[in-house]
Every structure is written in C-alpha cells, then in structure tokens.
Motif scaffolding. Sequence first.
Motif, PDB file in Angstrom:
ATOM      1  N   ASN A  44      -2.168   5.297   2.348  1.00  0.00           N
ATOM      2  CA  ASN A  44      -2.469   5.814   3.680  1.00  0.00           C
ATOM      3  C   ASN A  44      -2.237   4.761   4.751  1.00  0.00           C
ATOM      4  OD1 ASN A  44      -3.179   8.201   2.520  1.00  0.00           O
ATOM      5  ND2 ASN A  44      -5.389   7.849   2.644  1.00  0.00           N
ATOM      6  N   VAL A  45      -2.680   3.539   4.458  1.00  0.00           N
ATOM      7  CA  VAL A  45      -2.470   2.454   5.421  1.00  0.00           C
ATOM      8  C   VAL A  45      -0.967   2.270   5.632  1.00  0.00           C
ATOM      9  CG1 VAL A  45      -2.751  -0.017   5.873  1.00  0.00           C
ATOM     10  CG2 VAL A  45      -4.597   1.272   4.786  1.00  0.00           C
ATOM     11  N   PHE A  46      -0.225   2.268   4.546  1.00  0.00           N
ATOM     12  CA  PHE A  46       1.213   2.080   4.668  1.00  0.00           C
ATOM     13  C   PHE A  46       1.847   3.188   5.515  1.00  0.00           C
ATOM     14  CE2 PHE A  46       5.633   2.548   3.437  1.00  0.00           C
ATOM     15  CZ  PHE A  46       6.074   1.236   3.563  1.00  0.00           C
ATOM     16  N   GLU A  47       1.477   4.432   5.223  1.00  0.00           N
ATOM     17  CA  GLU A  47       2.061   5.559   5.951  1.00  0.00           C
ATOM     18  C   GLU A  47       1.739   5.480   7.446  1.00  0.00           C
ATOM     19  OE1 GLU A  47       4.080   7.933   4.979  1.00  0.00           O
ATOM     20  OE2 GLU A  47       4.155   7.125   2.941  1.00  0.00           O
ATOM     21  N   ARG A  48       0.500   5.122   7.744  1.00  0.00           N
ATOM     22  CA  ARG A  48       0.086   5.094   9.139  1.00  0.00           C
ATOM     23  C   ARG A  48       0.637   3.890   9.892  1.00  0.00           C
ATOM     24  NH1 ARG A  48      -5.083   4.112   9.491  1.00  0.00           N
ATOM     25  NH2 ARG A  48      -5.588   4.581   7.337  1.00  0.00           N
ATOM     26  N   GLN A  49       0.657   2.723   9.225  1.00  0.00           N
ATOM     27  CA  GLN A  49       0.922   1.487   9.959  1.00  0.00           C
ATOM     28  C   GLN A  49       2.299   0.888   9.729  1.00  0.00           C
ATOM     29  OE1 GLN A  49      -1.456   0.342  11.982  1.00  0.00           O
ATOM     30  NE2 GLN A  49      -3.459   0.348  11.024  1.00  0.00           N
ATOM     31  N   CYS A  50       2.957   1.257   8.652  1.00  0.00           N
ATOM     32  CA  CYS A  50       4.185   0.553   8.287  1.00  0.00           C
ATOM     33  C   CYS A  50       5.400   1.469   8.189  1.00  0.00           C
ATOM     34  CB  CYS A  50       4.024  -0.180   6.957  1.00  0.00           C
ATOM     35  SG  CYS A  50       2.413  -0.946   6.687  1.00  0.00           S
ATOM     36  N   ALA A  51       5.191   2.733   7.790  1.00  0.00           N
ATOM     37  CA  ALA A  51       6.308   3.586   7.393  1.00  0.00           C
ATOM     38  C   ALA A  51       7.247   3.927   8.551  1.00  0.00           C
ATOM     39  CB  ALA A  51       5.798   4.866   6.739  1.00  0.00           C
ATOM     40  N   ALA A  52       6.796   3.731   9.790  1.00  0.00           N
ATOM     41  CA  ALA A  52       7.692   3.986  10.918  1.00  0.00           C
ATOM     42  C   ALA A  52       8.857   3.013  10.878  1.00  0.00           C
ATOM     43  CB  ALA A  52       6.946   3.854  12.242  1.00  0.00           C
ATOM     44  N   CYS A  53       8.652   1.855  10.313  1.00  0.00           N
ATOM     45  CA  CYS A  53       9.679   0.812  10.339  1.00  0.00           C
ATOM     46  C   CYS A  53      10.117   0.361   8.951  1.00  0.00           C
ATOM     47  CB  CYS A  53       9.166  -0.402  11.096  1.00  0.00           C
ATOM     48  SG  CYS A  53       8.675  -0.048  12.791  1.00  0.00           S
ATOM     49  N   HIS A  54       9.352   0.689   7.926  1.00  0.00           N
ATOM     50  CA  HIS A  54       9.693   0.217   6.572  1.00  0.00           C
ATOM     51  C   HIS A  54       9.714   1.387   5.598  1.00  0.00           C
ATOM     52  CE1 HIS A  54       9.230  -4.059   7.473  1.00  0.00           C
ATOM     53  NE2 HIS A  54       8.110  -3.784   8.109  1.00  0.00           N
ATOM     54  N   SER A  55      10.679   1.357   4.685  1.00  0.00           N
ATOM     55  CA  SER A  55      10.630   2.303   3.571  1.00  0.00           C
ATOM     56  C   SER A  55      10.301   1.512   2.319  1.00  0.00           C
ATOM     57  CB  SER A  55      11.961   3.023   3.419  1.00  0.00           C
ATOM     58  OG  SER A  55      12.867   2.224   2.675  1.00  0.00           O
ATOM     59  N   VAL A  62      13.936   0.131  10.661  1.00  0.00           N
ATOM     60  CA  VAL A  62      13.832  -0.856  11.739  1.00  0.00           C
ATOM     61  C   VAL A  62      13.593  -2.239  11.119  1.00  0.00           C
ATOM     62  CG1 VAL A  62      12.523  -1.524  13.783  1.00  0.00           C
ATOM     63  CG2 VAL A  62      12.935   0.887  13.301  1.00  0.00           C
ATOM     64  N   GLY A  63      12.791  -2.265  10.077  1.00  0.00           N
ATOM     65  CA  GLY A  63      12.538  -3.486   9.305  1.00  0.00           C
ATOM     66  C   GLY A  63      13.070  -3.328   7.888  1.00  0.00           C
ATOM     67  N   PRO A  64      12.994  -4.402   7.092  1.00  0.00           N
ATOM     68  CA  PRO A  64      13.578  -4.356   5.749  1.00  0.00           C
ATOM     69  C   PRO A  64      12.838  -3.415   4.796  1.00  0.00           C
ATOM     70  CG  PRO A  64      12.392  -6.429   6.108  1.00  0.00           C
ATOM     71  CD  PRO A  64      12.438  -5.725   7.423  1.00  0.00           C
ATOM     72  N   ASP A  65      13.564  -2.914   3.807  1.00  0.00           N
ATOM     73  CA  ASP A  65      12.976  -2.140   2.723  1.00  0.00           C
ATOM     74  C   ASP A  65      11.943  -3.028   2.023  1.00  0.00           C
ATOM     75  OD1 ASP A  65      12.457  -0.706   0.370  1.00  0.00           O
ATOM     76  OD2 ASP A  65      14.481   0.130   0.357  1.00  0.00           O
ATOM     77  N   LEU A  66      10.736  -2.522   1.826  1.00  0.00           N
ATOM     78  CA  LEU A  66       9.691  -3.366   1.238  1.00  0.00           C
ATOM     79  C   LEU A  66       9.516  -3.143  -0.269  1.00  0.00           C
ATOM     80  CD1 LEU A  66       6.919  -3.435   4.009  1.00  0.00           C
ATOM     81  CD2 LEU A  66       8.681  -5.135   3.524  1.00  0.00           C
ATOM     82  N   ALA A  67      10.429  -2.399  -0.899  1.00  0.00           N
ATOM     83  CA  ALA A  67      10.345  -2.253  -2.358  1.00  0.00           C
ATOM     84  C   ALA A  67      10.491  -3.638  -2.994  1.00  0.00           C
ATOM     85  CB  ALA A  67      11.441  -1.314  -2.862  1.00  0.00           C
ATOM     86  N   GLY A  68       9.584  -3.976  -3.880  1.00  0.00           N
ATOM     87  CA  GLY A  68       9.666  -5.250  -4.590  1.00  0.00           C
ATOM     88  C   GLY A  68       9.230  -6.449  -3.764  1.00  0.00           C
ATOM     89  N   ILE A  69       8.663  -6.213  -2.579  1.00  0.00           N
ATOM     90  CA  ILE A  69       8.329  -7.332  -1.684  1.00  0.00           C
ATOM     91  C   ILE A  69       7.301  -8.272  -2.317  1.00  0.00           C
ATOM     92  CG2 ILE A  69       6.502  -6.087  -0.412  1.00  0.00           C
ATOM     93  CD1 ILE A  69       9.019  -8.530   1.142  1.00  0.00           C
ATOM     94  N   MET A  70       6.357  -7.724  -3.113  1.00  0.00           N
ATOM     95  CA  MET A  70       5.305  -8.567  -3.687  1.00  0.00           C
ATOM     96  C   MET A  70       5.841  -9.451  -4.816  1.00  0.00           C
ATOM     97  SD  MET A  70       2.903  -7.807  -1.700  1.00  0.00           S
ATOM     98  CE  MET A  70       1.349  -8.424  -2.328  1.00  0.00           C
ATOM     99  N   GLU A  71       7.017  -9.134  -5.296  1.00  0.00           N
ATOM    100  CA  GLU A  71       7.620 -10.016  -6.300  1.00  0.00           C
ATOM    101  C   GLU A  71       8.521 -11.039  -5.632  1.00  0.00           C
ATOM    102  OE1 GLU A  71       9.409  -7.372  -9.096  1.00  0.00           O
ATOM    103  OE2 GLU A  71       7.509  -7.103 -10.154  1.00  0.00           O
ATOM    104  N   LYS A  72       9.141 -10.604  -4.531  1.00  0.00           N
ATOM    105  CA  LYS A  72      10.059 -11.505  -3.816  1.00  0.00           C
ATOM    106  C   LYS A  72       9.304 -12.589  -3.056  1.00  0.00           C
ATOM    107  CE  LYS A  72      12.638  -8.927  -1.199  1.00  0.00           C
ATOM    108  NZ  LYS A  72      13.638  -8.190  -0.436  1.00  0.00           N
ATOM    109  N   ARG A  73       8.133 -12.216  -2.531  1.00  0.00           N
ATOM    110  CA  ARG A  73       7.374 -13.145  -1.686  1.00  0.00           C
ATOM    111  C   ARG A  73       5.967 -13.335  -2.255  1.00  0.00           C
ATOM    112  NH1 ARG A  73      12.090 -13.414   0.348  1.00  0.00           N
ATOM    113  NH2 ARG A  73      12.721 -12.011   2.019  1.00  0.00           N
ATOM    114  N   THR A  74       5.268 -14.360  -1.740  1.00  0.00           N
ATOM    115  CA  THR A  74       3.880 -14.554  -2.182  1.00  0.00           C
ATOM    116  C   THR A  74       2.967 -13.596  -1.419  1.00  0.00           C
ATOM    117  OG1 THR A  74       3.383 -16.188  -0.481  1.00  0.00           O
ATOM    118  CG2 THR A  74       4.334 -17.006  -2.542  1.00  0.00           C
ATOM    119  N   ARG A  75       1.800 -13.378  -2.008  1.00  0.00           N
ATOM    120  CA  ARG A  75       0.781 -12.537  -1.389  1.00  0.00           C
ATOM    121  C   ARG A  75       0.416 -13.065   0.001  1.00  0.00           C
ATOM    122  NH1 ARG A  75      -2.478  -8.942  -4.204  1.00  0.00           N
ATOM    123  NH2 ARG A  75      -4.420  -8.544  -3.112  1.00  0.00           N
TER     124      ARG A  75
END
Length: 290
Positions: A44-55, A62-75
Amino acid sequence: MRPTRFDFRAALVPLAGIFALLLVPGATASAQEQDEEYLQRGENVFERQCAACHSLGGGDLVGPDLAGIMEKRTREYVRRFILEPNALKAEDETAREVGERFPSAMAPIMLSDENMEALLAYLEAMSDVEIELEPEEVAQITDELIEKGRAIFLGTSRLEHGGPSCISCHNVAGDGGLGGGNLGIDLTDAYRRFTASGNPNALLTTIQNPAFPMMREAYDDKPITEEEALALNAYFASVSDRSPEDERGWGELFLILGVLGGILFLGVFDFIWRKRFTAVRKPLVEGARR
Ligand code: HEC
Ligand code: HEC
C-alpha cells in the motif's frame, strides 16, 4: 530382573514431538498471515507513495524500475534515498550516477518507521521479480490505434467499463480545443516525458496503473482495459511532438487580434466622431460668418 519402570521422561520426548507437530503448522500459518498483512501494508505504501514514478518489473518510469533494488543496493542506501535523496547523492557515487541518468529528481518522502519497514520488507519480497518487458514488446503505434485512442481521450468513444473520459480532467494541445479539463495536467508531451528515461512503454504502464489518487479513484472499479491503454498510448505518442504551448499560442493570437481590433475600432470611432464633430461645427462656423 527388575520389572521395567515406565520412564516418564523418555515418554515425554515423543509426546513433545507430537505436540510440537500439532502446534507448528498453526504457528507458521498465523506468522504467514502476519507476514502477508505486513507485506500488504508495504505494498500500500508503495502504491500510494512510489508507484507514480517507479514500477516493480515494468521498466523505468519517471524513476528507475525498483525490481531487485534490495539486492542491488544496501538497506541503508534505499532508506536514505527515500528520506534524503539529495544528501545521499552528495555523498554516494552510485546515488549520484543514478541521479544523472534521470532527467527529474526524487523529492524526499517522509515515512513513519513502521511504514518504512513494511515498505522495505515489500521491496525485499519483490526482489526476484524480473523486468517483464523485452525490447521487442514495445507497444505498437498504428494509425488505427491512434484514431481509437483519440476517440477514447475525447470521450467520443466510451470506455468499456464506463470510466470517465480523459478530457474531463486533461488537455492535449490542438485536440478538444478550449474544452479540456483544468483539473488534471496537460498530457500533450506526456509520452515524450515518460519515455525519456528509455522505457518506451513507460506511459502505457502508467495508464494501466495510474498512481495518482484522483485517477485511481475514478478508475478503481471501472478499469481501463489493456486494449484501451494501448490505443491511448499510441494517441499520446502521435501528439507528443506538438508543443503544449500551441494552445497558449492561439490564446495569445486571439489576444493580439483583440487588441488590434480594439485599436482599429477606436480609430474608426475617432474618425466618425471627428466627422460628426466637424459636421456639427461647420454650420455653426459658417453661420457665424454670415
Ligand atoms: C515523483 C517521482 C518519484 C517518486 C514519487 C518516488 N521516486 Fe524514487 N526516484 C525518482 C527518480 C526520478 C529517481 C532517479 C534519480 C534521482 O532522484 O535523481 C529515483 C530514484 C530512486 C531510488 C534509487 C534507485 C537506484 O537504482 O539506486 C530509489 C531506491 C527510490 N527512488 C525509491 C523510491 C521509493 C521507495 C519511493 C516511494 C516511497 C519513491 N522512490 C518515490 C522519482 C520518484
Ligand atoms: C477525475 C479526473 C481524471 C480523469 C478522468 C483522468 N485523469 Fe489522468 N490524472 C488526473 C490527475 C489529478 C493527475 C495527476 C496530475 C498531477 O499530479 O499534476 C493525472 C495524471 C495523469 C497522467 C500523468 C501525467 C504526468 O504528466 O505526470 C497521465 C499519463 C494520465 N493522467 C492519463 C490519463 C488518461 C489516459 C485518462 C483517460 C483514460 C485520464 N488520465 C483520466 C486526473 C484524471
């Protein structure tokens, strides 16, 4: 030989085992439920706050695809990119590079600790999502689709599930003239803006899953079908080389014409008035001469 005594302690071991077996599935089920609730909160947080710019797997928007972001970057990186992207970009090479790759920049987003944790858990759970779109799956843009999309945008063709027409809240320069809605944003160059980051389907994804509260509400139970989204996408692609200022251009032209017309009118009025004035004065002057 002593009669074997019933050993309570020995008997407890298998009993405890059976007991544990009975308990464990129950325990995992409720933990799972909790997990699901937690992930749902993150979603829900993602849909409300992030999904306008991230898939997540739909390609860059508008921003990068966030699939796999937690593996690519640190928490910590992800947390800080959300809370203080500018401070992070000033310190972190990777963040700066990401910033340079995208024309617009992310503004800080304040989240409560609980929402942040739920969101990060959700992003972690979604980390194995593959980017779905292959380059050859770029949405088609044909004349037929463009016409269909235009009719849907203008409301001359109704949406299958009965959602409101786009023109009631949006504008496209040159179409729908002055009747376009003032509520929403001008969509003339939406296709260009959304695809600027390199994903040719970015606008299509957005139309299918609009993350803007007002649009979500309008289409929540009357979703836009995939075919309709494809047609709209083609239509927006076809108008994206128009300038959003085209309309203002006309407005300015009317203003100039109006001013010119006013001057002309005053001129003519002045001319007539002067004639009338002399027409009145002439007999007077001539009368005086007599
Ligand atoms: C208004 C658009 C917008 C919103 C809303 C938004 N972002 Fe971003 N985000 C961007 C843009 C643009 C970038 C790329 C670089 C930049 O900010 O300069 C970005 C970059 C990122 C990055 C860095 C990615 C990387 O590869 O290092 C993360 C992580 C991120 N966003 C997470 C989020 C999360 C989580 C949310 C929701 C809480 C969110 N963003 C909401 C636009 C947005
Ligand atoms: C009830 C009003 C409403 C209707 C109807 C509506 N929208 Fe929207 N739309 C909005 C609002 C509000 C925004 C958010 C604009 C903003 O944040 O400035 C938006 C944003 C958008 C955006 C992103 C704009 C941008 O530049 O970031 C797109 C694309 C879009 N709408 C497409 C459509 C399409 C296609 C339709 C018709 C199927 C449609 N909208 C119908 C209200 C509406």
